[in-house]
Every structure is written in C-alpha cells, then in structure tokens.
Design an enzyme around this catalytic site. Structure first.
Site, PDB file in Angstrom:
ATOM      1  N   LYS A 118     -13.802  -6.482  -8.025  1.00  0.00           N
ATOM      2  CA  LYS A 118     -14.214  -6.776  -6.653  1.00  0.00           C
ATOM      3  C   LYS A 118     -15.727  -6.995  -6.647  1.00  0.00           C
ATOM      4  O   LYS A 118     -16.479  -6.171  -7.167  1.00  0.00           O
ATOM      5  CB  LYS A 118     -13.825  -5.649  -5.700  1.00  0.00           C
ATOM      6  N   LYS A 169       0.832  -1.196   0.000  1.00  0.00           N
ATOM      7  CA  LYS A 169       0.000   0.000   0.000  1.00  0.00           C
ATOM      8  C   LYS A 169       0.875   1.258   0.000  1.00  0.00           C
ATOM      9  O   LYS A 169       1.920   1.316   0.644  1.00  0.00           O
ATOM     10  CB  LYS A 169      -0.921   0.006   1.219  1.00  0.00           C
ATOM     11  N   ASP A 201      -8.653  -0.074 -10.154  1.00  0.00           N
ATOM     12  CA  ASP A 201      -9.487  -0.701  -9.141  1.00  0.00           C
ATOM     13  C   ASP A 201     -10.734   0.143  -8.895  1.00  0.00           C
ATOM     14  O   ASP A 201     -11.804  -0.131  -9.412  1.00  0.00           O
ATOM     15  CB  ASP A 201      -8.679  -0.891  -7.859  1.00  0.00           C
ATOM     16  N   GLU A 215      -1.361  -0.126  -8.909  1.00  0.00           N
ATOM     17  CA  GLU A 215      -2.817  -0.115  -8.931  1.00  0.00           C
ATOM     18  C   GLU A 215      -3.363   1.256  -8.531  1.00  0.00           C
ATOM     19  O   GLU A 215      -2.921   1.839  -7.540  1.00  0.00           O
ATOM     20  CB  GLU A 215      -3.307  -1.196  -7.964  1.00  0.00           C
TER      21      GLU A 215
END
Length: 357
Positions: free
Chosen positions: A265, A162, A241, A216
C-alpha cells in the site's frame, strides 16, 4: 528544473454507507491532496490517505508534515526522487502517507516530462488490471446479499471478504457468500489482525473447504513467526498487509517464508519509490504481490493501479475503495476507464487526471 511551490488542501471523502473491518468502522475519510509546482510549468498531483490505526497519522498531522517538507523541498529538482525521499526521511520518521503524497506528485511530474503514462514510467508491463471488490463486516446474511449484488449487478469476479471479529460468524459468512455467488467467483479473506494463531489455523481449514484462495493478515502485525507457522499448517495462500510497511519488512518476511503474497500500500510504504523496492524484494524471493489501498480518491488509486499494471510480479489488485464514496470521481476525471472489474489506464502523461486546485 526546480520545485517552486507545494500547495496543500484537505479532502473530505464521504462514504455511501459505514465500512466495518476488524478494528475500525469508517463512514468518511479526511485525506490531503498536494500539488507540486515547478518553474517550467509542470505540476504533479499527490494524495495522502492517513489511517491512524495503520500509518499512525491524521489529516491534521499530515498537513503539518507537508508544511515541513515544503519548507525544505522548494528549490529541489523534482526528478531527484531518491534525494527527496532521503531528505524526507531525515526530516521525520514514519509519516508514510504524507511522504506518499509528495512521492506520487513527483512521479506524476516525471510522466508529464517524459510524455508517458505512469504505468509505462514504472515498467509498462500492461495497461489493464483486474480489481477485487471488498465486502465489509455485517451479518453473514447481509454480507452474502451484498456479495451477490457485486457479482451479478456490478460484474466483479474476485471478492475480498472482511473478517476477524468472530471466527464462527466469519465461517458462516463465507459459507453463505459461496452459496450466493457460486463456485466460479474467487474469494479471499482479510482478517485485519483479528485472529490468534490457533483460531487462525482452525478458521483457515474451514475456509479451505469453502474454496477461499488466500487469507490476509490473520495475526497482529508483529507476529511474523506466527504467520510462518500458519502457512505451514494450511493449504491456502497467506498474505501479509499491516506487517509490510517498508522494504526491510518485506525482506524479513521473505527471509523466514512467512507469506505467499505481500500487500503493498502506497500509504504504508511512503509511495511508489519504496513500493517498487518491496516488489523487487518479493520477486527475488518468488513471492507475489498485490497492491491495496486505504480510502483514497482517484489520485492515489490511479497511482496504485499504475503500479499493478507496470509490474508482472504484482498479480493482484485491491484498488476499489473510491467506489465506496458518495462521489467516486470527487471532481477528478481521467486516470483510467472502468468496465466492470477491469481498469484500463489511460495513455495520458503521468497520472492522466484532469484536476487542478
């Protein structure tokens, strides 16, 4: 066959430690699980994992939305998945985590009726997946320490790091992580919309030197043109994303060549029904997919992992979030077996999860 009841229950998921990304810190998640019951004795389990910064939902809101769905779905055929999605979309816009809960339960029922595991119902390409492990934002030194532990102690060979708050700290963290884990470990970065275009290009060029393979969601979700520009300027894979919620979003991104990889997702797109559409659009445009997750229990994780296993074009998995939980099982046995970073889907009907409420 008809739906005769839909049971709804909140599920508090506590984490082992707070998890920090560019725009949020979480130490627990309030999810909602559902049980769709039929008149022939079959039932399906589903889960909503709402995350307000992404799906615009809260657990309380999901419960109320599911009550609305329940009032209209009683009496419908659980195998009429397209019809049920059409009805849910007519009843309320968005609310994709709530829709995903119903959707997952319907596919669980379908697998049970067919006496086939979900990965075979969805396509059946394989029964194994390899997942990454996510390293949350911390000091660069602590991130490197955790990365080394995940590789050496837990056996992960792909790390998702992250980033997105401080570019210079991000570069330092990736440098230390690479040094800690060696050159054979695959690294990708998730900026969670934290960069502007100029910062993203500069940081990604440094990431190239470190051997990062993909980054991402560098930019705010709406900036497709910026993503296209970044992709033209760097030599690593650009993944989207938060930009990709619907099949239409996937079509727009593919049309302008804004991404190399799309992160599907279930909570963003409303479940497996739309996830399959997103993958088909991506595959038709020579774009690969990954399946990611929110903070989910084994119900939604098993659904996502089954989708990865089912489809050749879904080459990556980020299905690790249940491992952050104080109790990863949450009383839910089955679904899959774990050997380090490899999940093997069970050959049990539907989700293959032993759980009832």
């Amino acid at each position: 066959m008809r739906i005769v009841d839909i049971k709804i229950e909140k599920l508090r998921i506590n984490l082992k430690k707070p998890f920090k990304i560019a725009f949020a810190v979480q130490d627990y998640a309030d999810n909602v699980i559902v049980k769709v019951v039929t008149d022939e004795g079959y039932f399906g389990l589903g889960e909503a994992a709402p995350f307000a910064p992404v799906t615009g939902e809260t657990a309380d809101g999901v419960v109320e939305t599911l009550k609305l769905f329940k009032s209209c779905l009683i009496g419908m055929d659980p195998l009429n998945i397209e019809g049920i999605h059409t009805l849910m979309n007519r009843l309320i816009v968005g609310n994709t985590a709530a829709k995903a809960a119903i959707d997952i339960a319907l596919y669980d029922i379908k697998g049970k009726i067919l006496s086939q595991p979900l990965y075979k119902v969805l396509g059946g390409y394989d029964n194994k997946i390899q997942t990454d492990m996510t390293i949350g934002i911390d000091t660069p030194e602590n991130m490197a320490m955790e990365a080394k532990q995940r590789v050496n102690d837990d056996g992960f060979r792909i790390l998702k790091v992250k980033a997105g708050i401080n570019p210079s700290e991000d570069i330092k963290a990736l440098q230390l992580i690479r040094k800690a884990v060696g050159d054979d470990i695959r690294l990708r970065v998730d900026a969670n919309q934290g960069y502007c275009v100029n910062d993203a290009i500069a940081v990604l060029k440094e990431f190239e030197k470190i051997g990062v393979e993909a980054v991402e969601q560098c930019l705010p979700y709406w900036n497709l043109d910026g993503s296209k520009l970044i992709r033209e300027k760097v030599n690593l894979k650009v993944m989207l994303d938060e930009t990709i919620h619907s099949p239409m979003d996937a079509a727009k991104a593919c049309k302008i060549d804004a991404a190399d990889i799309l992160n599907i997702k279930l909570m963003k797109c409303g479940g497996l029904y739309n996830a399959l559409k997103i993958n088909a659009i991506a595959e038709a445009n020579n774009v690969r997919c990954m399946v990611g997750c929110m903070l989910e229990s084994k119900i939604a994780i098993t659904a996502g992992a089954s989708l990865v296993a089912a489809k050749k074009n879904i080459t990556e998995a980020d299905c690790d979030s249940f491992m952050y939980c104080s109790d990863p099982e949450n009383g839910m046995k089955g679904g899959f077996e774990i050997d380090k970073d490899i999940f093997t889907l069970l050959d049990k009907p539907g989700l293959g999860i032993e759980f009832d409420f």
